[in-house]
Write a protein that holds these residues in place. Structure first.
Motif, short mmCIF file in Angstrom:
data_model
loop_
_atom_site.label_atom_id
_atom_site.label_comp_id
_atom_site.label_asym_id
_atom_site.label_seq_id
_atom_site.Cartn_x
_atom_site.Cartn_y
_atom_site.Cartn_z
N SER A 42 2.15 1.84 -3.37
CA SER A 42 1.09 2.40 -4.21
C SER A 42 0.83 3.85 -3.85
O SER A 42 0.67 4.71 -4.72
CB SER A 42 -0.18 1.56 -4.03
N ARG A 56 -3.79 -1.06 -7.69
CA ARG A 56 -3.46 -0.41 -8.96
C ARG A 56 -1.95 -0.17 -9.11
O ARG A 56 -1.50 0.88 -9.57
CB ARG A 56 -4.22 0.91 -9.11
N GLU A 67 -9.92 10.08 -5.85
CA GLU A 67 -8.70 9.71 -6.56
C GLU A 67 -7.75 8.92 -5.70
O GLU A 67 -6.89 8.21 -6.18
CB GLU A 67 -7.99 10.98 -7.07
N ARG A 74 1.52 -0.43 -10.87
CA ARG A 74 1.75 -0.34 -12.32
C ARG A 74 2.48 -1.56 -12.88
O ARG A 74 1.94 -2.33 -13.64
CB ARG A 74 2.54 0.94 -12.62
N PHE A 108 -8.17 4.34 -3.79
CA PHE A 108 -7.39 3.21 -4.28
C PHE A 108 -8.22 1.94 -4.49
O PHE A 108 -8.05 1.26 -5.48
CB PHE A 108 -6.24 2.85 -3.32
N TYR A 168 0.83 -1.21 0.00
CA TYR A 168 0.00 0.00 0.00
C TYR A 168 0.86 1.26 0.00
O TYR A 168 0.58 2.22 -0.72
CB TYR A 168 -0.93 0.01 1.22
N ALA A 183 -3.75 -5.72 -8.29
CA ALA A 183 -4.87 -5.16 -9.04
C ALA A 183 -5.68 -4.22 -8.17
O ALA A 183 -6.12 -3.14 -8.62
CB ALA A 183 -5.75 -6.28 -9.58
N LYS A 184 -5.88 -4.59 -6.91
CA LYS A 184 -6.67 -3.77 -6.00
C LYS A 184 -5.97 -2.44 -5.69
O LYS A 184 -6.60 -1.40 -5.55
CB LYS A 184 -6.94 -4.54 -4.72
N ILE A 197 -10.84 -0.91 -5.22
CA ILE A 197 -11.90 -1.14 -6.21
C ILE A 197 -13.09 -1.83 -5.54
O ILE A 197 -12.89 -2.76 -4.77
CB ILE A 197 -11.37 -2.02 -7.36
N GLN A 206 3.32 6.05 -5.23
CA GLN A 206 3.28 5.99 -6.69
C GLN A 206 4.61 5.54 -7.29
O GLN A 206 5.11 6.13 -8.26
CB GLN A 206 2.84 7.34 -7.25
#
Length: 429
Positions: free
Chosen positions: A136, A175, A424, A177, A427, A133, A172-173, A429, A139
């Protein structure tokens, strides 16, 4: 020497739970890439013998604190440097304990990529999710899942595939890259620098090969010009009677003599007259150079102001939305006044609300819990005493981040990333 200076630099951090082998992995990277001096190796060999080891403990190359060596854990962030013929590297070795999440955030905040270690015997655990996390959140473009201690599970392809399959869902959850998977044994060196004969079913790159080929993002010099003023230079002597320049470090972008610039927060416009670096005059400066800038107009500029190119202005606001990692044992206090330090600016700010906290285990946002404790990650809003000149963290990590300071103790209690909206940054889904 010139070729070395021109080489690309990759910054990466290691993460994972306690005893997953982060320090050993870095030691193995340094050892097998021949990046250790003989006297360093002898010191580690002697320390290993004092601790009762039968072989060299490569983790001691990064665990330098006495408490770390006595307990066999990493406590603080340790940085190591090495190079191969293809690339230079800066490694951040971060602690695995949950109470040191703030240290992991520190190490990852300046990284281009993260290596998250997973113990092949234990699989995906809470700290795997927590550190994923954070990767993520910050970034990071590339995340390497190093499934370690494969030697303790007989290099089982089935176990490797099971862990990889579970992590694909997490990636995937969150996101993430670009996610890469490697089966390794940090202790023995399998697939770290040299390819292992014990994983014939794995046809991907070794860890070092992957690190040498991960694309490095464009430098901060490609971003819009942001020059936070740190100091006003007024010598007031006969030699420099009318000299007035503004000193600081260029946070991002390239600034040239003749550029049309705007001084914030006053919005006064002028043009760049000179750019000086020590005794040299420059036609152009680029981030992260420290320079002094003269303007063609006599304008009012002071510490905390920001000089930017007039064609690309940052945001200017007193209401700021943040994703914050809380760093202090005292919980965040809604309605309390804190010092907000952003670039060279320092203002007072009040925490207005906590929108949600992050439940790392469930990978979901918790809206009805507003108690933010040490190592918690939350989305909050603040109101500052005067406008901040900022970019969103997604656009500029330097001007998109800030720290929160307790005004009574002057402790840094929070590290924040400036975001645009809750949607935004939710995170999940």
């Amino acid at each position: 020497m010139d070729g070395y200076l021109d080489m690309e630099l990759l910054r990466f951090t290691t993460a994972g739970s306690v005893d997953d082998g982060k320090s050993t992995l870095i030691g193995r990277l340094l050892y097998d890439s021949k990046s250790i001096f003989e006297d360093q190796l002898e010191a580690v060999r002697a320390a290993s013998e004092r601790l009762g080891g039968d072989e060299i403990n490569l983790a001691l190359l990064t665990d330098g604190l006495r408490a770390e060596r006595e307990q066999g854990i990493t406590i603080d962030v340790a940085y190591r440097y090495f190079a191969t013929p293809r690339r230079k590297f800066i490694i951040a070795d971060t602690p695995g304990h949950i109470e040191y999440t703030r240290n992991m955030v520190t190490g990852a905040s300046t990284a281009d990529a993260a290596i998250i270690l997973v113990d092949a015997r234990n699989g995906i655990i809470e700290q795997t999710k927590r550190h994923s996390y954070v990767a993520s959140l910050l970034q990071l473009d590339d995340v390497i899942i190093a499934i370690n201690k494969m030697d303790l599970v007989s290099f089982s392809e089935e176990i490797y595939n099971k862990i990889k399959s579970e992590y694909i869902e997490i990636a995937a959850k969150l996101r993430l890259r670009n996610v890469h998977y490697i089966p390794i044994s940090a202790r023995d060196g399998d697939n770290v620098v040299n390819r292992s004969a014990r994983t014939p079913w794995y046809d991907g790159p070794t860890l070092l090969e992957l690190l040498e080929n991960i694309p490095v993002k464009a430098g901060i010099d490609r971003l819009p010009v942001r020059f936070p003023v740190q100091y006003v230079i007024r010598p007031q002597n006969d030699r420099f009677h009318d000299y007035r320049a503004y000193a600081g470090r260029l946070a991002s972008g390239r600034l040239k003599v003749g550029d049309r610039v705007t001084v914030l927060p006053s919005f006064t416009e002028s043009t760049v007259k000179t750019i000086d670096e020590a005794e040299r005059s420059l036609d152009e400066a680029f981030a992260p150079m420290s320079v002094s800038v003269q303007l063609n107009d006599n304008v009012d500029v002071s510490r905390g102001d920001m000089i930017v190119r007039s064609d690309r202005l940052p945001h200017l606001n007193t209401r700021i939305s943040l994703l914050v990692c809380w760093l202090n044992h005292r919980p965040l206090s809604i309605g309390a006044k804190y010092i907000i330090r952003h670039a060279t600016d320092e203002v007072f700010g009040i925490i207005k609300d906590v929108y949600f906290k992050v439940n790392i285990n469930a990978l979901e946002n918790v809206i009805d819990d507003k108690v933010v404790k040490m190592n918690d990650i939350a989305h909050i809003s603040i109101k500052t005493s005067k406008p901040l000149k900022y970019d969103l963290y997604a656009d500029n990590k330097v001007t998109g981040s800030l720290v929160i300071i307790n005004e009574a103790t002057y402790e840094t209690v929070g590290a924040g990333m400036i975001v645009e909206s809750i949607e935004e940054q939710s995170f999940f889904i």
